[in-house]
Design an enzyme around this catalytic site. Structure first.
Site, PDB file in Angstrom:
ATOM      1  N   GLU A  33       1.623 -28.539 -13.594  1.00  9.05           N
ATOM      2  CA  GLU A  33       0.917 -29.103 -12.442  1.00  9.05           C
ATOM      3  C   GLU A  33       1.781 -30.045 -11.622  1.00  9.05           C
ATOM      4  OE1 GLU A  33      -3.197 -29.248 -14.300  1.00  9.05           O
ATOM      5  OE2 GLU A  33      -3.227 -30.968 -12.963  1.00  9.05           O
ATOM      6  N   HIS A  92      -7.576 -29.200 -10.246  1.00  9.85           N
ATOM      7  CA  HIS A  92      -7.881 -30.172 -11.312  1.00  9.85           C
ATOM      8  C   HIS A  92      -8.990 -31.128 -10.852  1.00  9.85           C
ATOM      9  CE1 HIS A  92      -6.031 -32.236 -15.089  1.00  9.85           C
ATOM     10  NE2 HIS A  92      -7.333 -32.427 -15.043  1.00  9.85           N
ATOM     11  N   ARG A 133     -17.394 -32.024 -27.003  1.00  7.12           N
ATOM     12  CA  ARG A 133     -18.428 -32.403 -26.037  1.00  7.12           C
ATOM     13  C   ARG A 133     -18.533 -31.443 -24.855  1.00  7.12           C
ATOM     14  NH1 ARG A 133     -16.701 -38.229 -26.890  1.00  7.12           N
ATOM     15  NH2 ARG A 133     -14.872 -37.593 -25.728  1.00  7.12           N
ATOM     16  N   ARG A 183      -6.478 -28.035 -20.295  1.00  6.25           N
ATOM     17  CA  ARG A 183      -5.116 -28.420 -19.931  1.00  6.25           C
ATOM     18  C   ARG A 183      -4.304 -27.143 -19.709  1.00  6.25           C
ATOM     19  NH1 ARG A 183      -6.862 -32.629 -18.729  1.00  6.25           N
ATOM     20  NH2 ARG A 183      -6.370 -34.665 -19.595  1.00  6.25           N
TER      21      ARG A 183
HETATM   22  C1  DGY Z   1      -9.348 -36.029 -17.856  1.00  6.74           C
HETATM   23  O1  DGY Z   1     -10.065 -37.034 -17.719  1.00  6.74           O
HETATM   24  O2  DGY Z   1      -8.652 -35.859 -18.858  1.00  6.74           O
HETATM   25  C2  DGY Z   1      -9.377 -35.011 -16.753  1.00  6.74           C
HETATM   26  O3  DGY Z   1      -8.455 -34.028 -16.915  1.00  6.74           O
HETATM   27  C3  DGY Z   1      -9.267 -35.657 -15.388  1.00  6.74           C
HETATM   28  O4  DGY Z   1     -10.480 -36.251 -15.151  1.00  6.74           O
END
Ligand code: DGY
Length: 331
Positions: free
Chosen positions: A273, A291, A156, A244
């Site tokens: 992180e 993030h 997506r 990520r």
């Molecule tokens: C997620 O939703 O996985 C994002 O990294 C934080 O919104």
């Protein structure tokens, strides 16, 4: 419902807390929970559902001892939860898919533009009083229009990024499940048929001016972008990561940025992180964000709503509207 239905590790934005409080009793952790505190709380039998964040790690050891019905993760990603162990323990997991696609794709484009046009350096330059008028060679950057974007992944968010990149006049290529191959049919390409091109991962890496990461973090994708990938990239290439952190070997990235193996990087996520690899913050050819891919008021509100709806359904013994492991219920 019985007492203490929900343990909330970090308060949700509106309307999340209101929905939870209307449905049952809510305990909010006083501060960020350590792994031991989270494990004790899950084991105590005091809570039906944990409303969790990406920083809350639910590993197999914790889940094997947990006496909870489910976890509602305030994120679309759920790499903080061992899903196999949750399923084995009949712990249902919910997430918040769909609502953050456009916001995250916007951020990927923002990073492409910001690194290419040296936006942070330029802003700092003006604020520090160094701007003394237009100069022919002041802060020259890279073109975006006419350049090639390589998408690692074609889910997506990658598709939403492709849509934006095409509007900027970029050539868009993708590799759907790197490092593996899976042929995407014309039918599956839909609106993108004839407008984007599937390439094998090594070819995608070698031909991209911008390489943008859009795969989930799994054992297969951990350090997908490593030293050998950096060596195969163009020296003018820019890496973008809004997915990520651990998908990129951050130490190797710092080395590649330092010695000119690649030209720049735009990151919203980090390998460990909130810590950054040594040297990363000192590199001028990077744009580093905390993030914030999904961080708009409407998106976080919709995430909070979905997260609360999942939690309420789980507490009632129902299948949540956005389940990650619906099979856990049948066990
Ligand atoms: C997620 O939703 O996985 C994002 O990294 C934080 O919104």
């Amino acid at each position: 419902m019985t007492a203490a239905d929900f343990l909330v590790t970090t308060p949700l934005p509106d309307p999340g807390m209101r929905l939870l409080e209307a449905a049952g009793s809510v305990t909010v952790a006083a501060s960020r929970m350590t792994r031991a505190e989270l494990a004790d709380a899950c084991e105590s039998g005091d809570y039906r559902v944990v409303v969790a964040q990406l920083q809350d790690e639910f590993d197999a050891a914790l889940l094997d001892r947990a006496k909870i019905a489910g976890i509602s993760n305030f994120a679309v990603g759920y790499n903080n939860i061992d899903i196999a162990a949750a399923t084995a323990n009949s712990i249902i997991v919910g997430n918040t898919p769909g609502v953050l696609t456009d916001a995250t794709a916007d951020l990927a484009l923002l990073l492409i533009l910001a690194v290419a046009r040296r936006c942070v350096e330029a802003d700092t330059f003006v604020r520090s009083g160094k701007f003394s008028g237009w100069e022919p060679e002041l802060l020259l950057g890279h073109d975006v229009s006419g350049r090639t974007l390589g998408l690692a992944g074609f889910g997506r968010i990658a598709r939403a990024t492709a849509r934006r990149a095409l509007a900027f006049g970029m050539t868009v290529n993708f590799s759907p499940r790197p490092p593996g191959e899976r042929v995407v049919s014309t039918e599956e390409l839909g609106e993108f048929a004839g407008r984007v091109h599937q390439l094998a991962w090594p070819e995608l890496v070698a031909t991209s001016d911008y390489l943008s990461v859009h795969v989930p973090l799994t054992d297969e994708t951990r350090h997908l972008v490593d030293e050998s990938v950096f060596r195969s990239m163009k020296s003018s290439a820019i890496l973008i990561n809004t997915a990520r952190g651990p998908i990129v070997d951050e130490t190797a990235l710092v080395a590649a940025l330092r010695d000119g193996t690649i030209a720049g990087a735009g990151l919203d996520v980090y390998e460990d992180e909130p810590r950054l690899a040594a040297g990363l913050a000192a590199l001028p050819n990077t744009v580093l964000l905390p993030h914030i891919g999904s961080a708009t008021v409407p998106v976080r509100a919709e995430m909070a709503r979905r997260c609360a709806e999942n939690a309420v359904a789980i507490a009632r013994g129902e299948l949540p509207p956005y389940p990650v492991n619906p099979e856990a219920r049948a066990r």
